[in-house]
Structure formats: structure tokens, C-alpha cells
Design a protein around this motif. Structure first.
Motif, PDB file in Angstrom:
ATOM      1  N   HIS A   1       0.859  -1.197   0.000  1.00  0.00           N
ATOM      2  CA  HIS A   1       0.000   0.000   0.000  1.00  0.00           C
ATOM      3  C   HIS A   1       0.894   1.245   0.000  1.00  0.00           C
ATOM      4  O   HIS A   1       2.050   1.177   0.428  1.00  0.00           O
ATOM      5  N   SER A   2       0.336   2.354  -0.488  1.00  0.00           N
ATOM      6  CA  SER A   2       1.173   3.559  -0.547  1.00  0.00           C
ATOM      7  C   SER A   2       1.672   3.950   0.845  1.00  0.00           C
ATOM      8  O   SER A   2       2.734   4.551   0.987  1.00  0.00           O
TER       9      SER A   2
ATOM     10  N   SER B   1       4.657   3.975  -5.779  1.00  0.00           N
ATOM     11  CA  SER B   1       3.298   3.473  -5.968  1.00  0.00           C
ATOM     12  C   SER B   1       3.407   2.045  -6.499  1.00  0.00           C
ATOM     13  O   SER B   1       3.407   1.804  -7.703  1.00  0.00           O
TER      14      SER B   1
ATOM     15  N   GLY C   1       0.407   1.006  -8.498  1.00  0.00           N
ATOM     16  CA  GLY C   1      -0.074   1.942  -9.510  1.00  0.00           C
ATOM     17  C   GLY C   1       0.995   2.356 -10.497  1.00  0.00           C
ATOM     18  O   GLY C   1       0.838   3.341 -11.217  1.00  0.00           O
TER      19      GLY C   1
ATOM     20  N   TRP D   1      -5.764 -10.161  -9.078  1.00  0.00           N
ATOM     21  CA  TRP D   1      -7.149  -9.721  -9.256  1.00  0.00           C
ATOM     22  C   TRP D   1      -7.759  -9.272  -7.934  1.00  0.00           C
ATOM     23  O   TRP D   1      -8.453  -8.265  -7.863  1.00  0.00           O
TER      24      TRP D   1
ATOM     25  N   ASP E   1     -10.407  -5.643 -11.629  1.00  0.00           N
ATOM     26  CA  ASP E   1     -10.489  -5.973 -13.060  1.00  0.00           C
ATOM     27  C   ASP E   1      -9.447  -5.212 -13.893  1.00  0.00           C
ATOM     28  O   ASP E   1      -9.026  -5.688 -14.935  1.00  0.00           O
ATOM     29  N   TYR E   2      -9.100  -4.026 -13.438  1.00  0.00           N
ATOM     30  CA  TYR E   2      -8.177  -3.207 -14.237  1.00  0.00           C
ATOM     31  C   TYR E   2      -6.978  -2.781 -13.394  1.00  0.00           C
ATOM     32  O   TYR E   2      -6.967  -1.692 -12.830  1.00  0.00           O
ATOM     33  N   PRO E   3      -5.972  -3.643 -13.298  1.00  0.00           N
ATOM     34  CA  PRO E   3      -4.775  -3.289 -12.539  1.00  0.00           C
ATOM     35  C   PRO E   3      -3.890  -2.381 -13.393  1.00  0.00           C
ATOM     36  O   PRO E   3      -4.270  -2.005 -14.514  1.00  0.00           O
ATOM     37  N   HIS E   4      -2.704  -2.069 -12.878  1.00  0.00           N
ATOM     38  CA  HIS E   4      -1.781  -1.303 -13.707  1.00  0.00           C
ATOM     39  C   HIS E   4      -1.460  -2.107 -14.957  1.00  0.00           C
ATOM     40  O   HIS E   4      -1.405  -3.335 -14.940  1.00  0.00           O
ATOM     41  N   GLN E   5      -1.223  -1.390 -16.034  1.00  0.00           N
ATOM     42  CA  GLN E   5      -1.032  -2.016 -17.351  1.00  0.00           C
ATOM     43  C   GLN E   5       0.050  -3.108 -17.336  1.00  0.00           C
ATOM     44  O   GLN E   5      -0.059  -4.082 -18.057  1.00  0.00           O
TER      45      GLN E   5
ATOM     46  N   TYR F   1      -1.362  -6.499 -16.214  1.00  0.00           N
ATOM     47  CA  TYR F   1      -2.626  -6.887 -16.853  1.00  0.00           C
ATOM     48  C   TYR F   1      -2.361  -8.164 -17.652  1.00  0.00           C
ATOM     49  O   TYR F   1      -1.707  -8.139 -18.691  1.00  0.00           O
TER      50      TYR F   1
ATOM     51  N   ARG G   1     -21.067 -11.879 -14.192  1.00  0.00           N
ATOM     52  CA  ARG G   1     -20.504 -13.135 -14.701  1.00  0.00           C
ATOM     53  C   ARG G   1     -21.483 -14.286 -14.485  1.00  0.00           C
ATOM     54  O   ARG G   1     -21.641 -15.152 -15.337  1.00  0.00           O
TER      55      ARG G   1
ATOM     56  N   ARG H   1      -8.390   8.372  -4.574  1.00  0.00           N
ATOM     57  CA  ARG H   1      -6.962   8.280  -4.203  1.00  0.00           C
ATOM     58  C   ARG H   1      -6.318   9.666  -4.270  1.00  0.00           C
ATOM     59  O   ARG H   1      -5.478  10.011  -3.451  1.00  0.00           O
TER      60      ARG H   1
ATOM     61  N   GLU I   1      -2.984  10.386  -1.925  1.00  0.00           N
ATOM     62  CA  GLU I   1      -2.136   9.252  -2.293  1.00  0.00           C
ATOM     63  C   GLU I   1      -1.433   9.509  -3.618  1.00  0.00           C
ATOM     64  O   GLU I   1      -0.260   9.160  -3.791  1.00  0.00           O
TER      65      GLU I   1
ATOM     66  N   SER J   1      -3.566   7.338 -14.718  1.00  0.00           N
ATOM     67  CA  SER J   1      -4.022   6.006 -14.319  1.00  0.00           C
ATOM     68  C   SER J   1      -5.396   5.699 -14.926  1.00  0.00           C
ATOM     69  O   SER J   1      -5.645   4.594 -15.423  1.00  0.00           O
TER      70      SER J   1
ATOM     71  N   GLN K   1      -5.044   5.021 -18.641  1.00  0.00           N
ATOM     72  CA  GLN K   1      -4.472   3.706 -18.915  1.00  0.00           C
ATOM     73  C   GLN K   1      -5.537   2.609 -18.729  1.00  0.00           C
ATOM     74  O   GLN K   1      -5.704   1.737 -19.581  1.00  0.00           O
ATOM     75  N   LYS K   2      -6.301   2.707 -17.650  1.00  0.00           N
ATOM     76  CA  LYS K   2      -7.329   1.688 -17.385  1.00  0.00           C
ATOM     77  C   LYS K   2      -8.493   1.795 -18.364  1.00  0.00           C
ATOM     78  O   LYS K   2      -9.027   0.783 -18.828  1.00  0.00           O
TER      79      LYS K   2
ATOM     80  N   LEU L   1      -7.613   0.315 -21.661  1.00  0.00           N
ATOM     81  CA  LEU L   1      -7.734  -1.144 -21.626  1.00  0.00           C
ATOM     82  C   LEU L   1      -9.201  -1.550 -21.747  1.00  0.00           C
ATOM     83  O   LEU L   1      -9.561  -2.446 -22.517  1.00  0.00           O
TER      84      LEU L   1
END
Lengths: 343, 753
Positions: free
Chosen positions: A185-186, A203, A206, A287, A292-296, A299, B377, B728, B733, B742, B745-746, B749
């Protein structure tokens, strides 16, 4: 005694002079069931009779072979039925669906494959997954081997250390996630340490550092398991070989490179395949931590499949799964080929 | 030999299993073909404006009810019926003193008399006085003033014994004439009590207790009954004084009955399984907000007194042998979150289509940790397996995704039909029209508005203007600042989405920076200068208070946030509030504030995009549905004036007739609807009387409704991603730029997928 130990065999072999020898019976030859020399028969009954006998011999051999292999086949059947029901048949369905639209199941040809290959999310996920595999598998295999060799040499505390390294395997994914959050965590432990030593916060989840987090997590989770597999391989190498080598003046490094490594080659294939398959499981932690959408950079293909499933894109999932399955299959075949040629 | 025998047995077992499974399939089919008869509901007609409170069976043929004439304004009277409720005659009238009383609890005894506890507004001090009232079958009434609030729920056992549950913690027997406690049966925490034989059943939230009320001794728990009562996680908590979640009754033979929203159940004590006599999901009992008052059984029919939407109803359940035991058709409706409008509509629709069983599935119950992604789902798995729903309520789902996958049926014909016959707001109903089809239609909509000081609203046309307001002292509603992302998202989200499905980073950055900057400025100015606001924000920061966005998961607050802002605008006339307006009641609040302060105007919010509306209860029909015609009928019903009038919590109706009905309710005099609400901020008590808007004020609302033309983006994933990153950023943060990167980027995707 020999007869008691003998195994049933059916052998059809071709001699150097082109004649065939068909035999069935106990390997020690104590009891010949139908063995005879075809060339001998040929001399007596001429060409046609020889062919008839050869055919009869083959039938006998086939029957004998079937009789020999039947128990094995029967034992395999329940397992194979399960695999067929839950893996092969569904996969055939997946292959069919990869040529159909998602809901209406209309035939669309290669459209799904074209969409998948041109999809930038798929490209990102596939390249991340490949990069992850390429980085993690060699690292894991090498580090776990190193640990196994070191532990093997230890005289005290070997079992305790082995158990400690195995603990991460038993930790549930949900608990691992809590550890991740506390650490990365940050305002977590790692950043706390960095700040204490005058550094700047990172980060972890992130930024591109998240890939490193993923790799470390994978290594932490799997290193104990691979280490135990290596240790099993090490235990199978006779001590006498090392003793003989040392008598001949071989040092530790030479023993490792000339005795240990060659003898561990049979284990390498299994460990690599298992590590490869385990690498897919790291998705659970990723996950649960980043959604669903983590840092690129973290992914993975599983993120993509998961999200496609949510969006009802069964057509694209099917096409990508076929591609994925083919790649995994080819990789395993290549590994097997490499292993076969080494062994 | 032994192996052969084993093989034979294995083969035989397999054959039996296979035949068994076929047999079950065949059996089910036969059963559904032949099983006939079920209880059907009918609403009994009572004398006009009679507000029924209780019902009892006085003999083998007679029913007696008690209630208030003139819709709770007149005297208390008892009516009798000897023809199963077809007609009613007045049996007796209670004493005149009862006219001034409000009965907290009122119960009829098997002999036709009864008892109750009541309150009456007292002298000029405004204090209430409390009474115990008893009366006989002829209406002869006697009352006794009580020293304190009685807090009792009364109940007559079959032998006439009067029991009471006092303050949800003590069961006692009372002297019927005086109301004095005769004996304490048990000290137990309970929500509801019922009787069977000489036993009193005490139902708490999660367990059943049984006592013999003649001796006070605990009785053995009937486990079958307990299991049935609490099956599937059911719990019973009394939340209002108007009714109960469960009511018990006993017939002449001592058989126990109880009614809940799941139906009417029958049970012989310690005698076996609990039978479901009436399936609640096929009746009005399943409608949201039903409060059950009483149940009685006569001649194999059930009579239930309940409150539905504030109206007291007497429902009769009669066994009809001519119809199938379960409706032959099934229609499944799916929504991500529980939707009261759908639940209400399905009950009414089912009444119109008795051959159809309407099943409602809410993907996220709110108490099992299922996320929206998990629920989707599961839904997709069902769809793929061919067992998906017939009607989708697409709130929180991506209409575009389902349309592209070919999952949604064209609704053009249905919408055109209703539009031509009754009139629809086509600026709203055509929101999901593409070149080839109308994939979905909103059942309701909310307006994105700014309300408050007219001078401030006039200049509120950009994020920069909002920042200027934030820099002033207390010019924006504090609660709105806390929930700013969610409040402004609908009016902004469409602005950063390019036609080629990419994101306009500049527009996105404007939004993210704007929200972060407004919050920062507000904290630095308004919050810094006000102790009260500092305490408020500290509570939000610590998690003691939750924002609208968080609460929305449970209460759908974001559909009508103005309802929450009314009192704030009354207390702070120089403020402006931004958010959604989704009900005439909220609009009534705003106009009432204006009448009070003279400084409350409303206009459509023009930040990001202009003329934005937020769709609600978005309906789609699944193209693979086997009951497509019935599903289209349901959508038709939902769009009709009848269906739209009962919609609650999904915004304004899209049906013009229903909208006008809301503005001019035919059943009641709008001028008489006024009511008073109050709020205390610790020191000062503020009171506001809601008054019906004037015709000019209603015209302003009409104009805004006609003006909207842009459907807000409501896709869940982008909203979640943006909210998370802004959150955040607000917590320090990450910086605003990092948040934008961020998000980009998301989102890239997400859009690439």
C-alpha cells in the motif's frame, strides 16, 4: 524362477534380411505361444502360405498386445472419461464457438481470431503474460534448485527450513492479498521502510513496479514447492557417484555441473511444466488486490478473459482460448522434445 | 465369477441411476401437466374510506373486521360479513372517545369484542396521553388512561386470553377489562408473538421461542416450524407501527397458519412439515413495503389485512381448482440491484396475467459480498447455459455491449405503440436508439440540476464557476462536495468519450482536476472557517458518515439526491446544491423552500454537457428468451400509465399521462398533501412544510423535462475506475495528473477490450 518373473510380451520384429519374426509369450522364452520363424514356413509352404502365416502371426501379436495393455487401458478409462467430459469435449465446444458469434451462435469464420489478434488489450495481456513467464520460470527454477542444493548440504535444520519454505504454498490467496496490501500500500510497510531510509514513496500497485510485485509474489509462493521437487530429484542421485568423483579429485562445482545437473534433467521437465502451469495461478492475487483493471504492466490474459466474460464476449474468449491452448501445447511439446533429446 | 458378479452389479446400478434420472424428468413433466388448483388472491371491497385494522372469525360463518371510517378521520366501527367478505354490514360502533384516539395496537377477540392501546394529543403543552381501550361485541367501550407509553402489541388467543408483547422484551397476560398485567409469561426479546392452543410463539430476528401462557413454562421448540420460519436466511424485524413482517393465526382445529411476504403457510404443531398454502410471489404480499396486520382462516379461505403503500387492504385467498397449481408460463426479470419499482410492477402484471409466473432475480442482494462484476458473470453464465432471464433491467450494465452481442430485442414496436396510445417523452425513450434498433428503453429518468440561490445558479455554467463558488465561504452544499464525483459524473461522462471509442484526455483531466480542486478549495475556505463543517468533514474522513455514492449501493440515493438537500437549502439560503432530481416530492421540497426563503430556484446543470438526464429502470428484452412475447408485454406494461404510476425510486415516469397524474394526482387534492418535516442541527430546529407546487412552478418542471435530450453515461466500469482514482487523489495518495494517467491507462484497456 525365471518363468515366475517373466512378463507377457508380444513382439513383432523385422530381421536384417527382411524376414519377420513374430513371437508372443514370456520374455524369457520359457513358453512360446505362437512364435515361429516365417522364413522357415516360407520354405515349407511357399509364398502364399507364408503370407497367411504372417497375417495370423500379426493377429496373434495384436491380440497378445491388447491382452497385455488392456488392464492399463481399463485403469485409464475412468480418468480419461473425466478428462474427456470436463476438458476435451468442452474444449471442442470452445473451438467450435471460436468460429461463431457469442449469443446468436452464427458462423462468422475467422472474424473472432482477427478481432483477437488486432485487439490491443489482447496484445498487452499476451505480451505481459509471456514476459511474466519468461522472467519467472527461469528465476524460479534456478532459485529453487539453488535452495534445494543448499538445503541438501545442510546437516541441521533441514526439515524445519523445508517446512518454512513450503508455508506459502499453504497460505490461501485471500490471506496473501492481505499481506500484499500491508506491504505494498502507498502507506504500507515497504514504503515506510523506504521513507525511513530517506527514499521516496513508490506506488507499488499503480506503477510499473507492480510487475516486480507480481514476480516476487509468484516466486515467494512457488519456490518452496519447486524446491521440494528438486530435493526429490537430488535424493535419487547415488552418493557413490559423488564419492567416486571426489576420489578422482573433482571439486564441488565440478560435481554439481557434471553429476548433479545431468542427473536432475529428468526432474527439470516436470518442474518446468508445473511451474509454467502454476504461473497462471498468480492471477488470483493480482485480481483480488487490483481488481479488473490493474496497472497495465500486470494486466494478464486472465484479466482479459475475466473481463470479456463479464462483457459477454464469449466469441473472443473462445478464439483467444484456442490460441492460448495451442501456444501452451506447443511449449510443452518443445519442452518434452528438449527433455527427450537430453535424456 | 466374483468379478463378473461385481461387473453385473455395477452395470445394474448404472442402469438404475440412468432410469431414475429419466424417471424424474418424466415425472416432473407429468406433474406439471396434471397438477391443478392453487390459491388465488382477490381484494375484498369494503365500504368507502373504511380503513381496516384487524379481522377475526367470530363463528363458523362470520367474519368481523374493525377499522376507521372516513379513512382514519371518523369513528371506529366494526363490520360483519356472513358471505365470506362479499358484503359487509355495520355490527357496532365504538364509543365517541375513540374518534380522537390514534390506536397503536387494536385487536379483535374471537367473541367479537376487542382491545387496544391508543394515544391522543393532549393539552397545549403538546404532550400525548395514552389509553387502554376495551370494548365488547356491541361496541360498549371503556377506556383507562395509562401513566406511560404502553409499547404493547396486543393479541387474543383462541380462548379469549389477552396477551401483550411489551416493549419487545416481555410477554404478559392482561386483564381484558382494565388492561392491567395479570401475569408475566416470559422475559424475552421478541419482535412478534402469536398463539396456538395454549402456547405463545415469540419470534425474534433469528429464533423462535415457545411458552405455555397458562403456566409461563417454556415449551419444546417445534424445530420444523423454526426451520421453516428462518429458511433461506429469513429474519423478522418490526420497523413500523402499521404492521408486522409475520402474523400468526389458528383455525378451529388448532392448526397454525402464518403469513409473510413469502406466502401463507400451514403447520400442525409437532406434527410434521410446514406446508406452503399460498405462494407469496404470485400475490400482492410480495410487493415491496407490505405491512401485514392480521390473518384469519374461514371455510378454507385465508383473509389477510395489510397495508400496501399506505393503503389498508383486505385480501382473500380462495382455492381455485380450475387453474394449474403453478402458472404455466414463466417470466424471469433480472436486475443487478433490488428494484422496488420492478417488484411492484411484477405483482400487478402477474395479476393481469394469472397464467404467468413472474420471477424476479436481483444479482446483488447487498448482504452476501457479491460484487457487480461477480453478479454479471453469473448472469452471463446463465445466459450462455440457456437459462438466462427474459427481461433485463440494465441499470449499471452496458446497454451497448449487450446490443452489440445481439442479446437485446428491438423494442421499437412496443415503444411506438405506447407512445401513440398514451404519449411518451421521446426525448428520453429514444435514448438507446441506434440505426437499426431500439435496444433498451428507460422506465424513468432523473434530471441533473442545480438548485438554490438564483444569483449563484445563473453563473454556474462551467467547472471554473464551480471552483469560484468553492472558494467562497459556504456557497456549496457540504454534503454535495463530499459526493462531488458521483454527482457531477452523469453530466460530464459523455463529454470525454470520442466517437471512435477513445477518451478525450483533456476533457477527462478537466473533470478530475475540477473535482479535486473544488474539494481542495472548499476545505481550505468554507471548512477552515467553520467549526461545524470541520466536524462534519472529520466524520466523513473517519468513515463515521458515508457519502451518497457509498449509500447508493443500498438505497439508490443517486437517483434523487435533491431529496437530501432540501433541508440544507432551507437552513442555508445562500447556497447552491447540485445533483439529481427524480421525484415530484423532491421538487415539492425545493419549491417549498423557495416559498419559505424566496431564494431557491432550479435549473438544468450545464457543466460538461448540457440538458442531461439520468436514465432509470432501463428495460431490455433478451433476444434468446423463450417467453419473448410475454417479456414484451411486461415492457409494454412498465411503459403504460398504469405501470408508470406505481414506479418509485426510478425517477420521473417516461409516460406523459403518468407524469401529469403525478403532477395532478386525481385521487387526492394536491393542496391537502402538504406535510411538515423538521431537522435539528444541534442548536436550531428547522421546520419545513411541504406545499404542493403552483401551476407556474409545475410548468418550470415540465419545461426542464421537455428540454433534456442527452442521456447520461451510466456504464459502471468507467464510473468505478474514475471514482477510485479521484478518491486516491483526494486522499493525497496520488496527484491529479497521476490520477488522470491512471484513469487513461485503465480506460484504454477497458475500451480496447
Amino acid at each position: 524362477m525365471l518363468r515366475a518373473k517373466g512378463r507377457m510380451r508380444g513382439v513383432c520384429s523385422r530381421r536384417a534380411d527382411g524376414t519377420e519374426r513374430v513371437s508372443g509369450g514370456y520374455a524369457d522364452g520359457a513358453e512360446q505361444i505362437s512364435g515361429r520363424h516365417v522364413d522357415e514356413t516360407r520354405r515349407v509352404s511357399g509364398r502364399h502360405a507364408g503370407r497367411a502365416d504372417a497375417a495370423q502371426g500379426r493377429r496373434h501379436a495384436a491380440r497378445a498386445r491388447l491382452r497385455r495393455e488392456l488392464p492399463g487401458i481399463l485403469f485409464l478409462m475412468p480418468g480419461f472419461a473425466g478428462v474427456a467430459c470436463f476438458t476435451l469435449l468442452p474444449f471442442i465446444e470452445v473451438v467450435v464457438r471460436s468460429f461463431q458469434s457469442a449469443v446468436t451462435t452464427q458462423w462468422v469464420g475467422l472474424k473472432n481470431y482477427r478481432e483477437v489478434f488486432s485487439n490491443t488489450a489482447f496484445q498487452t495481456a499476451a505480451s505481459n503474460t509471456l514476459r511474466f513467464t519468461a522472467v519467472c520460470i527461469p528465476l524460479l527454477v534456478a532459485l529453487s534448485l539453488l535452495l534445494a542444493v543448499v538445503l541438501q548440504k545442510l546437516k541441521f535444520g533441514k526439515n524445519l527450513l523445508k517446512s518454512m519454505f513450503l508455508i506459502p504454498v499453504a497460505v490461501p490467496a485471500a490471506s496473501v492479498v492481505l499481506v500484499w496490501k500491508v506491504l505494498f500500500h502507498s502507506n504500507g510497510l515497504l514504503n515506510g521502510l523506504i521513507l525511513r531510509f530517506g527514499g521516496e514513496k513508490i506506488s507499488w500497485m499503480g506503477s510499473s513496479a507492480s510487475f516486480a510485485v507480481l514476480v516476487i509474489s509468484y516466486l515467494w509462493k512457488n519456490i518452496g514447492y519447486d524446491m521440494v521437487l528438486w530435493m526429490a530429484g537430488l535424493a535419487g542421485i547415488p552418493v557413490e557417484i559423488y564419492e567416486a568423483a571426489r576420489v578422482d579429485g573433482a571439486g564441488e562445482w565440478k560435481c554439481f555441473t557434471r553429476i548433479t545437473l545431468p542427473n536432475l534433467l529428468p526432474s527439470l521437465y516436470t518442474i518446468t511444466v508445473l511451474s509454467f502451469l502454476n504461473s497462471f495461478k498468480v492471477f488470483r492475487e493480482a485480481w483480488l488486490v487490483a481488481g479488473d483493471y490493474p496497472h497495465q504492466s500486470m494486466y494478464l490474459l486472465q484479466h482479459l478473459y475475466n473481463n470479456w466474460f463479464r462483457e459477454l464476449s464469449f466469441d473472443k474468449i473462445a478464439a483467444a482460448a484456442v490460441v492460448n491452448g495451442a501456444v501452451v501445447f506447443v511449449l510443452i511439446l518443445l519442452l518434452q522434445r528438449a527433455w527427450d533429446s537430453e535424456v | 465369477m466374483r468379478n463378473r458378479w461385481k461387473g453385473f452389479m455395477a452395470g445394474l446400478l448404472s442402469a438404475v441411476l440412468c432410469m431414475g434420472s429419466f424417471g424424474q424428468i418424466t415425472g416432473s413433466a407429468e406433474e406439471s401437466d396434471t397438477a391443478m388448483g392453487r390459491y388465488v388472491e382477490e381484494e375484498l371491497t369494503l365500504p368507502e374510506d373504511f380503513y381496516v385494522r384487524d379481522i377475526v372469525r367470530t363463528d363458523a360463518e362470520t367474519l368481523r373486521i374493525i377499522g376507521t371510517t372516513e379513512n382514519m378521520e371518523g369513528s371506529m366501527a366494526m363490520l360483519e360479513s356472513s358471505d365470506g367478505g362479499a358484503s359487509w354490514e355495520e355490527a357496532a360502533e365504538l364509543g365517541a372517545e375513540c374518534e380522537e384516539m390514534y390506536f397503536l395496537s387494536l385487536k379483535l377477540a374471537p367473541d367479537g369484542g376487542g382491545a387496544g392501546t391508543a394515544m391522543m394529543s393532549g393539552d397545549e403543552s403538546g404532550d400525548y396521553s395514552y389509553y387502554y381501550v376495551s370494548f365488547d361485541a356491541q361496541g360498549n367501550t371503556q377506556s383507562r388512561q395509562l401513566d406511560d407509553y404502553p409499547g404493547s402489541n396486543l393479541l387474543f388467543a383462541a380462548d379469549g386470553t389477552l396477551l401483550a408483547l411489551q416493549l419487545w422484551s416481555r410477554i404478559v397476560t392482561l386483564d381484558r377489562a382494565t388492561g392491567e398485567v395479570l401475569a408475566t409469561v416470559a422475559e424475552i426479546s421478541a419482535e412478534v408473538i402469536g398463539t396456538v392452543g395454549t402456547q405463545v410463539l415469540a419470534v425474534s430476528g433469528t429464533q423462535l421461542a415457545q411458552y405455555d401462557y397458562t403456566t409461563g413454562e417454556p415449551a419444546a421448540i417445534d424445530t420444523e416450524l423454526e426451520n421453516a420460519l428462518f429458511a433461506d436466511g429469513a429474519g423478522y424485524v418490526v420497523t413500523t407501527s402499521m404492521g408486522f413482517p409475520i402474523v400468526f393465526a389458528e383455525d378451529e382445529d388448532g392448526r397454525l397458519y402464518y403469513v409473510t411476504d413469502q406466502g401463507i403457510f400451514a403447520h400442525v404443531m409437532d406434527g410434521g412439515v410446514v406446508e406452503k398454502a399460498v405462494d407469496g410471489s404470485l400475490t400482492s404480499l410480495y410487493a415491496p413495503g407490505v405491512e401485514i396486520c392480521a390473518l384469519t382462516v374461514l371455510d378454507n379461505c385465508f383473509y389477510v389485512v395489510c397495508n400496501i403503500d399506505g393503503y389498508a387492504k383486505l385480501l382473500k385467498y380462495v382455492y381455485d381448482e380450475s387453474i394449474s397449481s403453478v402458472p404455466q408460463n414463466e417470466l424471469t426479470i433480472y436486475s443487478l440491484k433490488e428494484n422496488a419499482a420492478i417488484r411492484q410492477a411484477m405483482v400487478l402484471f402477474q395479476k393481469q396475467h394469472p397464467d404467468t409466473y413472474v420471477k424476479y432475480v436481483a444479482g446483488m442482494s447487498g448482504n452476501d459480498g457479491v460484487t457487480a462484476s461477480d453478479a454479471l458473470r453469473t448472469l452471463n453464465t446463465d445466459i450462455l447455459a440457456g437459462s438466462g432471464p427474459d427481461v433485463l433491467v440494465l441499470d449499471g450494465m452496458s446497454v451497448d455491449t449487450y446490443r452489440r452481442q445481439g442479446l437485446l430485442t428491438d423494442l421499437s414496436d412496443v415503444v411506438k405503440e405506447v407512445s401513440e396510445s398514451e404519449g411518451l417523452f421521446e426525448n428520453v425513450t429514444e435514448a438507446y436508439r441506434t440505426e437499426d434498433m431500439l435496444a433498451a428503453v428507460p422506465g424513468g429518468f432523473s434530471l441533473q440540476i442545480a438548485a438554490g440561490d438564483p444569483a449563484l445558479i445563473e453563473g454556474l455554467d462551467s467547472m471554473a464557476a464551480l471552483k469560484e463558488l468553492a472558494a467562497q465561504t459556504n456557497a456549496i452544499n457540504a454534503t454535495d462536495v463530499i459526493s462531488l464525483t458521483g454527482l457531477l459524473y452523469p453530466s460530464y461522462a459523455g463529454s470525454w468519450k470520442n466517437e471512435d471509442d477513445t477518451i478525450d484526455q483533456e476533457k477527462l483531466a478537466e473533470f478530475v482536476n475540477g473535482v479535486c480542486e473544488v474539494t481542495r478549495l472548499y476545505r481550505e475556505n468554507a471548512v477552515a472557517e467553520s467549526q461545524e463543517l470541520q466536524e462534519l468533514f472529520a466524520r466523513y474522513d473517519s468513515g463515521e458518515y458515508t457519502s451518497y455514492e457509498v449509500m447508493d449501493d443500498l438505497y439508490s440515493i443517486m437517483d434523487d439526491t435533491m431529496a437530501m438537500d432540501v433541508i440544507d437549502l432551507l437552513q442555508n439560503p445562500d447556497q447552491v446544491a447540485v445533483g439529481t432530481l427524480g421525484s415530484v416530492m423532491s421538487y415539492m421540497g425545493l419549491t417549498s423552500v423557495n416559498k419559505h426563503t424566496g431564494k431557491c430556484a432550479e435549473s438544468l446543470l450545464a457543466l460538461g454537457q448540457q440538458n442531461v438526464f439520468v436514465p432509470g429502470c432501463v428495460l431490455g428484452v433478451v433476444s434468446t428468451s423463450k417467453s419473448q412475447e410475454r417479456a414484451l408485454d411486461f415492457v409494454r406494461y412498465m411503459l403504460s400509465a398504469e405501470g408508470q404510476c406505481q414506479m418509485e425510486g426510478s425517477g420521473f415516469p417516461v409516460n406523459r399521462a403518468a407524469f401529469e397524474e403525478l403532477l395532478h394526482p386525481s385521487s387526492e387534492d394536491p393542496k391537502a398533501i402538504g406535510f411538515t418535516v423538521g431537522s435539528s442541527d444541534g442548536e436550531e430546529f428547522t421546520e419545513l412544510t411541504y406545499e404542493w407546487p403552483t401551476e407556474e412552478e409545475l410548468d418550470v418542471l415540465r419545461a426542464m423535462v421537455e428540454q433534456v435530450s442527452v442521456c447520461a453515461e451510466t456504464e459502471r466500469v468507467p464510473k468505478e475506475v474514475i471514482s477510485e482514482e479521484i478518491s486516491r487523489c483526494l486522499s493525497g495518495e496520488i496527484s491529479a495528473d497521476e490520477a488522470v494517467n491512471s484513469i487513461m491507462q485503465k480506460m484504454n484497456l477497458y475500451l480496447a477490450e
